[in-house]
Design a protein around this motif. Structure first.
Motif, PDB file in Angstrom:
ATOM      1  N   UNK A  25      51.415 116.848  -9.962  1.00  0.00           N
ATOM      2  CA  UNK A  25      50.388 115.806 -10.313  1.00  0.00           C
ATOM      3  C   UNK A  25      49.952 115.571 -11.820  1.00  0.00           C
ATOM      4  N   UNK A  26      49.960 116.974 -12.575  1.00  0.00           N
ATOM      5  CA  UNK A  26      49.381 116.837 -13.916  1.00  0.00           C
ATOM      6  C   UNK A  26      50.461 117.270 -14.959  1.00  0.00           C
ATOM      7  N   UNK A  36      44.312 115.811 -21.760  1.00  0.00           N
ATOM      8  CA  UNK A  36      43.711 116.443 -22.852  1.00  0.00           C
ATOM      9  C   UNK A  36      42.752 115.288 -23.644  1.00  0.00           C
ATOM     10  N   UNK A  37      43.473 114.210 -23.869  1.00  0.00           N
ATOM     11  CA  UNK A  37      42.725 113.281 -24.926  1.00  0.00           C
ATOM     12  C   UNK A  37      41.516 112.715 -24.244  1.00  0.00           C
ATOM     13  N   UNK A  94      38.252 115.991 -14.431  1.00  0.00           N
ATOM     14  CA  UNK A  94      37.441 117.159 -15.292  1.00  0.00           C
ATOM     15  C   UNK A  94      37.827 118.566 -14.680  1.00  0.00           C
ATOM     16  N   UNK A  95      38.343 118.761 -13.492  1.00  0.00           N
ATOM     17  CA  UNK A  95      38.558 120.330 -12.991  1.00  0.00           C
ATOM     18  C   UNK A  95      39.734 120.694 -13.769  1.00  0.00           C
ATOM     19  N   UNK A  96      40.827 119.872 -14.496  1.00  0.00           N
ATOM     20  CA  UNK A  96      41.864 120.244 -15.200  1.00  0.00           C
ATOM     21  C   UNK A  96      41.341 120.781 -16.485  1.00  0.00           C
ATOM     22  N   UNK A  97      39.988 120.507 -16.777  1.00  0.00           N
ATOM     23  CA  UNK A  97      39.690 121.043 -18.146  1.00  0.00           C
ATOM     24  C   UNK A  97      40.218 122.522 -18.740  1.00  0.00           C
ATOM     25  N   UNK A 102      43.516 126.023 -21.791  1.00  0.00           N
ATOM     26  CA  UNK A 102      44.165 127.290 -21.803  1.00  0.00           C
ATOM     27  C   UNK A 102      45.462 127.081 -22.301  1.00  0.00           C
ATOM     28  N   UNK A 103      46.170 125.847 -21.899  1.00  0.00           N
ATOM     29  CA  UNK A 103      47.253 125.468 -22.773  1.00  0.00           C
ATOM     30  C   UNK A 103      47.125 125.188 -24.325  1.00  0.00           C
TER      31      UNK A 103
END
Length: 124
Positions: A25-26, A36-37, A94-97, A102-103
Motif C-alpha cells: 500500500x505505501x 511524507x510531503x 495520517x496514521x502513516x505519520x 521513523x524512516x
C-alpha cells in the motif's frame, strides 16, 4: 501487467504478513515520499513533483491513483480554468505519520553513520 497483478493481490488480501500489506500500500520508490510531503499539508500536483524531483508525470500520476484507491490520500478537483487539483492525506493516511517519521529518523542516523565511516576510510 505487474501493477495489475499487484492490485489484484491487494484486493484479494492475500498477504503472507502484515509488513507485505504495508509495503504493497505505501511502499515503493515514490509513495513514501508522496506521503511524507503530504504530512506537512495539502499539495498540488506540480508542488509534489518539484518536491520529489526525478519522478515523471506519468509515474507520479499512477502512484497518486494507487494511494487514492487504497484510501491513503484524497484528491480534490476545483472547477477552474486551468483546473486545479489538490492532494491531501486522509485520516487513514495520517496514521502513516509515525512510520514515515521513523524512516526519516533512521535515514538521518544512516547518513550520519555513512559520513563518519567514509571519513574514517580516508585516514592513512
Amino acid at each position: 501487467m505487474a501493477s495489475v497483478e499487484r492490485m489484484k493481490k491487494q484486493e484479494a488480501h492475500e498477504y503472507r504478513c502484515t509488513v507485505e500489506a504495508t509495503v504493497a500500500v505505501a511502499g515503493g520508490k515514490w509513495k513514501p515520499l508522496i506521503i511524507y510531503y503530504l504530512l506537512s499539508g495539502t499539495k498540488r500536483f506540480g508542488e509534489l513533483r518539484k518536491l520529489i524531483g526525478g519522478v515523471t508525470q506519468r509515474s507520479l500520476t499512477l502512484q497518486l491513483r494507487e494511494l487514492e484507491s487504497h484510501g491513503i490520500i484524497s484528491r480534490e478537483v476545483f472547477a477552474e480554468v486551468p483546473p486545479r487539483v489538490e492532494y491531501s492525506l486522509t485520516e487513514l493516511g495520517l496514521t502513516l505519520a509515525p512510520v514515515l517519521n521513523a524512516m526519516k529518523e533512521w535515514g538521518d542516523s544512516y547518513l550520519s553513520w555513512q559520513d563518519t565511516n567514509s571519513n574514517n576510510t580516508h585516514i592513512n
